[in-house]
Scaffold this active site. Structure first.
Site, PDB file in Angstrom:
ATOM      1  N   LYS A   1       0.799  -1.097   0.121  1.00 17.87           N
ATOM      2  CA  LYS A   1       0.042  -0.142  -0.145  1.00 17.87           C
ATOM      3  C   LYS A   1       0.859   1.171   0.033  1.00 17.87           C
ATOM      4  O   LYS A   1       0.633   2.257  -0.643  1.00 17.87           O
ATOM      5  CB  LYS A   1      -0.912  -0.213   1.212  1.00 17.87           C
ATOM      6  CG  LYS A   1      -1.854   1.190   1.335  1.00 17.87           C
ATOM      7  CD  LYS A   1      -3.144   0.873   2.232  1.00 17.87           C
ATOM      8  CE  LYS A   1      -2.889   0.846   3.520  1.00 17.87           C
ATOM      9  NZ  LYS A   1      -2.740   2.130   4.034  1.00 17.87           N
ATOM     10  N   SER A   2       1.815   1.239   0.933  1.00 15.78           N
ATOM     11  CA  SER A   2       2.607   2.614   1.055  1.00 15.78           C
ATOM     12  C   SER A   2       3.505   2.580  -0.362  1.00 15.78           C
ATOM     13  O   SER A   2       3.537   3.782  -0.663  1.00 15.78           O
ATOM     14  CB  SER A   2       3.694   2.480   2.075  1.00 15.78           C
ATOM     15  OG  SER A   2       3.089   2.298   3.391  1.00 15.78           O
TER      16      SER A   2
ATOM     17  N   ARG B   1       3.022   5.946  -3.169  1.00 13.49           N
ATOM     18  CA  ARG B   1       4.163   6.677  -3.445  1.00 13.49           C
ATOM     19  C   ARG B   1       4.520   6.889  -5.003  1.00 13.49           C
ATOM     20  O   ARG B   1       4.975   7.773  -5.684  1.00 13.49           O
ATOM     21  CB  ARG B   1       5.276   6.426  -2.950  1.00 13.49           C
ATOM     22  CG  ARG B   1       5.336   6.971  -1.242  1.00 13.49           C
ATOM     23  CD  ARG B   1       6.141   5.914  -0.319  1.00 13.49           C
ATOM     24  NE  ARG B   1       6.063   6.463   1.178  1.00 13.49           N
ATOM     25  CZ  ARG B   1       5.248   6.300   2.087  1.00 13.49           C
ATOM     26  NH1 ARG B   1       4.143   5.665   1.540  1.00 13.49           N
ATOM     27  NH2 ARG B   1       5.224   6.793   3.169  1.00 13.49           N
TER      28      ARG B   1
ATOM     29  N   GLY C   1      -5.002   8.089   5.347  1.00 12.74           N
ATOM     30  CA  GLY C   1      -4.074   8.976   6.190  1.00 12.74           C
ATOM     31  C   GLY C   1      -2.963   9.304   5.256  1.00 12.74           C
ATOM     32  O   GLY C   1      -2.369  10.567   5.311  1.00 12.74           O
TER      33      GLY C   1
ATOM     34  N   ARG D   1      -8.735  12.099  12.653  1.00 16.59           N
ATOM     35  CA  ARG D   1      -7.106  11.853  13.011  1.00 16.59           C
ATOM     36  C   ARG D   1      -6.430  13.022  12.783  1.00 16.59           C
ATOM     37  O   ARG D   1      -6.506  14.085  12.175  1.00 16.59           O
ATOM     38  CB  ARG D   1      -6.822  10.790  11.761  1.00 16.59           C
ATOM     39  CG  ARG D   1      -7.670   9.451  11.761  1.00 16.59           C
ATOM     40  CD  ARG D   1      -6.916   8.501  10.714  1.00 16.59           C
ATOM     41  NE  ARG D   1      -5.769   8.107  11.076  1.00 16.59           N
ATOM     42  CZ  ARG D   1      -4.901   7.405  10.218  1.00 16.59           C
ATOM     43  NH1 ARG D   1      -5.418   7.030   9.140  1.00 16.59           N
ATOM     44  NH2 ARG D   1      -3.750   7.041  10.697  1.00 16.59           N
TER      45      ARG D   1
ATOM     46  N   SER E   1       7.360   8.895  12.224  1.00 19.59           N
ATOM     47  CA  SER E   1       5.935   8.511  11.170  1.00 19.59           C
ATOM     48  C   SER E   1       6.578   9.189   9.845  1.00 19.59           C
ATOM     49  O   SER E   1       7.024   9.913   9.417  1.00 19.59           O
ATOM     50  CB  SER E   1       4.908   9.732  11.681  1.00 19.59           C
ATOM     51  OG  SER E   1       4.294   9.811  10.517  1.00 19.59           O
TER      52      SER E   1
ATOM     53  N   ASP F   1       1.856  -1.205  11.870  1.00 16.55           N
ATOM     54  CA  ASP F   1       0.263  -1.832  11.394  1.00 16.55           C
ATOM     55  C   ASP F   1      -0.142  -3.086  11.765  1.00 16.55           C
ATOM     56  O   ASP F   1      -1.260  -3.427  11.563  1.00 16.55           O
ATOM     57  CB  ASP F   1       0.305  -1.430   9.704  1.00 16.55           C
ATOM     58  CG  ASP F   1       0.476   0.006   9.355  1.00 16.55           C
ATOM     59  OD1 ASP F   1      -0.199   0.879  10.130  1.00 16.55           O
ATOM     60  OD2 ASP F   1       0.949   0.264   8.352  1.00 16.55           O
TER      61      ASP F   1
END
Ligand code: S3P
Length: 439
Positions: free
Chosen positions: A30-31, A35, A102, A130, A175, A323
């Site tokens: 997903k990350s 990107r 997010g 959030r 983060s 996660d």
């Protein structure tokens, strides 16, 4: 505004089962998928993405860039992005809807702060709760003009893009979303942007910026970037998402008789905490670190069922498995003895308050646990089945999937309310679980 899918709906009943067996692949990371679309959209020339995650979060990122005039075509997991450079982005003529994501929100806030136009972002009920201040505060230090609910701390947020200046910034939390937002702002800021984290978060943005030709250097927990408007489009091969593999890894590790091979999973060091923690609990996991594609290491993971035991898990150990908190709670629930997880405050501000959610879910199926301010104490059943019951996912994909794995280890099975949320990161999750489960 484009409406995101209702992920809070749907109920799925998962029956008790035996182990997990076979050979599988899981959907793309997903990350990395986010990107690839973001950098492809601001680079010059085409970017071809293979293995793109067709999850709701990533589709929100694609829609956001289409709203800014970027040509993006998608055929399943193959995505072509026709970037026209960072200056080729145009003012969106509607509010950007980031849905549940997010990552989309925070990375876009950074990118949009330095673009010469107005934009506004909102999201679903979970995302609108959030915290965004962690990103908005340093962006304001860079000169950004941002307003929103709660002084820019909550969506909807409006960005009046303008010229930024590079800063040196120590982040209060580790983060990757915050770090990435500042790096994307840094691309169009005067001078250099230097970010130092208390611990190193996932570094997919740094790796991919380098691939696209940015002048970026990492050293320890710090990263520095020189501003540039000349990124070059690339080919990106997205490995399987270890955070999705984690559900199957844990399900197989927990149930005696399991033997599961998961192929081509991303094993970037700041992401492999779940492997280390399952091993610490006594899990049998072999990793065959095969290849590096698009700057990201990938490999095959073989897991066999074993008896897990309760352990202490601290904040620094949890960061590379940030996660994976919900599924780690499930591992602990059926381990021998007590597991104590601490230093997990960040879990309170994810897609749901995951500490409260997992405490409620484990109690609902008959597993004894205590919620603490920054974690959980879980009394494992020592391999015995729990009763089962009904749980609320709170619209949180990872809670729904963790409890589907827990269901395998119950007597009565588990009703999962809000099961549609799995589409956020793992479309096809229930089908794949059905194909790998024994019994
Ligand atoms: C992500 C970073 C992490 C993670 C999230 C994805 C990213 O969030 O929990 O699912 O892609 O950068 P934080 O940056 O809030 O830790």
């Amino acid at each position: 505004m484009i409406q995101a899918k209702d992920i809070f709906s749907g109920t799925e009943r998962v029956l008790p089962g035996g182990g997990l067996k076979g050979e599988i692949t899981v959907p793309g990371d997903k990350s990395i998928s986010h990107r690839a679309v973001i950098l492809g959209s601001i680079a010059e020339g085409p970017t071809e993405i293979e293995g793109f995650l067709e999850g709701e979060d990533n589709l929100s990122t694609i829609e956001a860039f289409r709203l800014m005039g970027v040509g993006i075509e998608r055929d399943g997991g193959r995505v072509s992005v026709l970037g026209r450079g960072i200056e080729g982005l145009s003012e969106p003529d509607d509010v950007i809807n980031a849905g549940n994501s997010g990552t989309t929100t925070r990375l876009l806030l950074g990118l949009l702060a330095g673009r010469p136009f107005f934009s506004a972002i909102t999201g679903d009920a979970s995302l609108r709760k959030r915290p965004m201040k962690r990103v908005v505060d340093p962006l304001r230090k860079m000169g950004a003009l941002i307003t929103g609910r709660n002084d820019g701390g909550l969506l909807p947020i409006a960005v009046f893009g303008r010229r930024l200046k590079g800063i040196e910034y120590r982040t209060p939390v580790a983060s990757a979303q915050l770090k990435s937002a500042l790096l994307l702002a840094g691309l169009s800021a005067d001078g250099e942007t230097v970010i130092e984290e208390p611990e190193k978060s996932r570094d997919h943005t740094e790796r991919m910026l380098e691939l696209f030709g940015a002048d970026i250097k990492s050293s320890g927990n710090a990263v520095s970037l020189k501003s540039t408007n000349r990124l070059k489009g690339c080919k990106i091969i997205v490995p399987g998402d270890i955070s999705s593999a984690a559900f199957f890894l844990t399900g197989a590790a927990l149930a005696p008789g399991s033997e599961l091979l998961i192929r081509q999973v991303g094993i970037n060091p700041p992401r492999v905490g779940i492997i280390d923690l399952l091993r610490k609990m006594g899990g049998s996991i072999e990793v065959d670190a095969g290849s590096v594609a698009s700057g990201e290491p990938a490999g095959n993971i073989l897991v066999r069922g074993s008896r897990l035991r309760g352990v202490e898990i601290t904040g620094p150990e949890l960061l590379p498995a940030i996660d994976e908190f919900p599924i780690l709670c499930v591992a602990a629930a059926f381990a021998e003895g007590t597991t104590r997880i601490s230093g997990a405050m960040e879990l309170r501000v994810k897609e749901s308050d995951r500490i409260a959610a997992m405490s409620e879910c484990l109690s609902a199926i008959g597993v004894r646990n205590t919620e603490t301010e920054d974690g959980m104490i879980i009394e494992g059943t020592g391999g015995k089945r729990a009763r089962g019951g009904s749980i609320r996912s709170r619209g949180d994909h990872r809670i729904a999937m963790a409890m589907a794995i827990a269901a395998l280890m119950t007597e009565e099975g588990v009703n999962i309310e809000g099961a549609g949320s799995v589409d956020v990161s793992f479309p096809g999750f229930f089908g794949l679980l059905g194909r790998t489960r024994v019994g």
